[in-house]
Scaffold this active site. Structure first.
Site, short mmCIF file in Angstrom:
data_model
loop_
_atom_site.label_atom_id
_atom_site.label_comp_id
_atom_site.label_asym_id
_atom_site.label_seq_id
_atom_site.Cartn_x
_atom_site.Cartn_y
_atom_site.Cartn_z
N GLY A 136 0.79 -1.03 0.09
CA GLY A 136 0.14 -0.29 0.10
C GLY A 136 0.96 1.32 -0.26
O GLY A 136 0.11 2.25 0.14
N GLU A 161 4.65 -5.80 1.80
CA GLU A 161 4.41 -6.55 0.59
C GLU A 161 3.85 -6.07 0.06
O GLU A 161 3.10 -5.69 -0.68
CB GLU A 161 4.09 -8.09 0.62
CG GLU A 161 2.57 -7.03 2.06
CD GLU A 161 1.39 -8.74 2.17
OE1 GLU A 161 1.66 -10.15 2.49
OE2 GLU A 161 0.39 -9.30 2.41
N GLY A 168 3.15 -4.07 -4.11
CA GLY A 168 3.60 -4.43 -5.43
C GLY A 168 3.69 -3.05 -6.16
O GLY A 168 4.64 -2.33 -6.26
N ARG A 169 3.44 -2.25 -5.97
CA ARG A 169 2.21 -0.89 -6.98
C ARG A 169 4.04 -0.06 -6.96
O ARG A 169 4.48 0.15 -7.88
CB ARG A 169 1.23 -0.11 -6.93
CG ARG A 169 0.84 1.06 -7.57
CD ARG A 169 -0.06 2.18 -6.53
NE ARG A 169 -1.57 1.57 -6.86
CZ ARG A 169 -2.35 0.78 -7.59
NH1 ARG A 169 -2.09 1.33 -8.70
NH2 ARG A 169 -3.65 0.36 -6.90
N CYS A 189 -15.92 1.90 -27.60
CA CYS A 189 -17.40 2.67 -27.63
C CYS A 189 -18.46 2.87 -26.22
O CYS A 189 -19.42 2.30 -25.54
CB CYS A 189 -18.66 1.46 -28.32
SG CYS A 189 -17.48 1.15 -29.94
N TYR A 200 -0.92 -3.60 -11.67
CA TYR A 200 -2.22 -2.73 -12.01
C TYR A 200 -2.71 -2.06 -13.11
O TYR A 200 -3.24 -1.29 -13.33
CB TYR A 200 -3.42 -2.13 -11.25
CG TYR A 200 -2.85 -2.55 -9.63
CD1 TYR A 200 -3.16 -3.62 -9.25
CD2 TYR A 200 -1.33 -2.23 -8.58
CE1 TYR A 200 -2.67 -4.41 -8.01
CE2 TYR A 200 -1.43 -2.62 -7.76
CZ TYR A 200 -1.88 -4.30 -7.45
OH TYR A 200 -1.20 -4.28 -6.13
C1 PLP Z 1 -2.86 -8.42 1.02
C2 PLP Z 1 -2.47 -7.31 -0.02
N1 PLP Z 1 -0.70 -7.54 0.22
C3 PLP Z 1 -0.54 -6.40 -0.78
C4 PLP Z 1 -1.16 -5.66 -1.77
C5 PLP Z 1 0.12 -4.66 -2.34
O1 PLP Z 1 -0.59 -3.51 -2.45
P1 PLP Z 1 0.00 -2.17 -2.76
O2 PLP Z 1 -0.25 -2.64 -4.32
O3 PLP Z 1 -0.93 -1.36 -2.64
O4 PLP Z 1 1.27 -1.84 -2.67
C6 PLP Z 1 -2.61 -6.11 -1.68
C7 PLP Z 1 -3.50 -5.34 -2.90
O5 PLP Z 1 -4.74 -4.83 -2.68
C8 PLP Z 1 -3.22 -7.32 -1.10
O6 PLP Z 1 -4.22 -6.89 -0.87
#
Ligand code: PLP
Length: 381
Positions: A206, A242, A244-245, A316, A345
């Site tokens: 997050g 953990e 991701g983005r 469309c 994403y």
């Molecule tokens: C359980 C969990 N971990 C990690 C993430 C990764 O979050 P982010 O991509 O915002 O860092 C998410 C994203 O929805 C998640 O649901």
């Protein structure tokens, strides 16, 4: 006409991931949340840098097994895991299954006993944390994600046969800046140690990214210092994150070409090949995807007068908007647009079969170099 193409800059990804790792105190385990971008090249690039991968589906478990055999997932979360999913997680040797409900824990225990395995779990807890400023608050209100604190305490005290509870998992919000993410981590660890005697705590992802400023980066050094303070305050606790983005978003770009330019009731529109069925991120988040323009050398077709332009795709639906009223200077037919921050994403959340347009291509390299080569070629209609 050349097909839109996703370009992943893997050298940049390696550099960025190493910088993140270096900014975190060594005991902090850095997992990558596969859901952000599960492209095999991305996983292979991150594998030597991160401590593991967080998954959220059987499909992601299979992707990991294919791309990185012998490297089972470090975590497996997600609501609605079926028995087949849980069996697959046990069979794949997932290090920690992140359990989302008391009922899921009971089913997991029964499956573990039946298959002669031990399920090592973290309990995903929906803690009522006050995280002002987050774009999406996941904690402390009714939610399908995780358990209420009282349920988690009960599960930790009396786990079913076949289950070892190692600690707590919490992913409570997204869009957190470093001070806020540090505060959330401290609060989650404090609760986990006090209430369930957790030896391991995964405080989730997050971390914020700024789509309005592609050059900006999350303050990993500041976050690393905050996590260092947490480790000092709770010695012996295994601490895990953990993201991701914030790991991959900057390493991907979506390149496409302007097909048509027109004025509608006084407003300029540029219609590009592809659209939100390839890059759903701006529609999903309601933002303008940042882009730069590589002017086509022999474009020759219509061109905006340099005023604000709305960039749309081929679908469309009026929702097929990549960027609204952008100040991009003159944009003409044949110009190549480079949409930045398309490494997370993006393709993987897109409604790719809508209208059955062709999918994009995929390349590895420097997006601006590839766009410059593209713009130097003649327009081929
Ligand atoms: C359980 C969990 N971990 C990690 C993430 C990764 O979050 P982010 O991509 O915002 O860092 C998410 C994203 O929805 C998640 O649901």
């Amino acid at each position: 006409m050349t097909r839109p193409v996703y370009v992943h800059d893997l050298d940049a990804l390696t550099g960025h991931a190493r910088a993140i790792r270096a900014a975190l105190p060594r005991p902090v385990e850095l997992l990558y949340a596969v859901k952000a971008n599960p492209e095999p090249d991305v996983l292979r690039t991150l594998a030597p840098v991160v401590d593991g991968f967080e998954t959220a589906s059987r499909g992601e478990l299979c992707r990991l097994a294919e791309v990185l055999p012998g490297r089972p997932a470090a975590g497996y979360a997600g609501p609605g895991k079926t028995d087949a999913d849980l069996r697959a997680a046990l069979g794949a040797g997932v290090a920690r299954i992140h359990v989302e409900s008391p009922a899921e824990l009971r089913r997991l225990g029964a499956l573990a006993v039946a298959t002669g395995r031990t399920a090592r779990v973290l309990l995903r807890v929906n803690l009522p944390l006050d995280v002002p400023g987050a774009s999406l608050v996941m904690g402390g209100r009714p939610s399908p994600f995780g358990m209420d604190p009282a349920d988690a305490v009960a599960c930790a005290r009396r786990p079913p046969a076949g289950v070892e509870v190692h600690g707590v998992h919490a992913h409570l919000a997204s869009g957190l800046d470093a001070p806020l993410a540090g505060a959330v981590a401290e609060a989650v660890v404090r609760w986990s140690v006090a209430e369930v005697g957790a030896r391991e705590v995964d405080v989730g992802g997050g971390m914020a990214v700024d789509y309005g400023d592609p050059a900006a980066r999350f303050d990993w050094a500041g976050y690393g210092r905050a996590l260092g303070d947490v480790l000092d305050a709770y010695p012996g606790v295994r601490l895990r994150i953990e993201p991701g983005r914030s790991v991959t978003v900057h390493c991907g770009a979506y390149l496409t070409e302007v097909i048509d330019v027109k004025r509608s009731y006084g407003e300029w529109f540029a219609v590009v090949a592809g659209g939100t069925h390839h890059l759903r991120t701006p529609a999903a988040k309601g933002h303008a995807q940042p882009f730069t323009v590589h002017r086509r050398r022999d474009g020759g077709g219509p061109r905006t007068d340099g005023g604000p332009v709305t960039v749309v795709g081929q679908l469309c639906t009026p929702k097929d908007v990549l960027s609204r009223s952008a100040d991009a200077g003159p944009v003409g037919v044949g110009d190549v647009l480079v949409f930045a921050m398309a490494g997370a994403y993006a393709w993987n959340i897109s409604h790719r079969d809508f209208l059955l347009h062709e999918p994009p291509e995929f390349r590895v390299g420097d997006p601006d170099r590839i766009a410059a080569e593209w713009a130097a070629r003649p327009v081929d209609g």
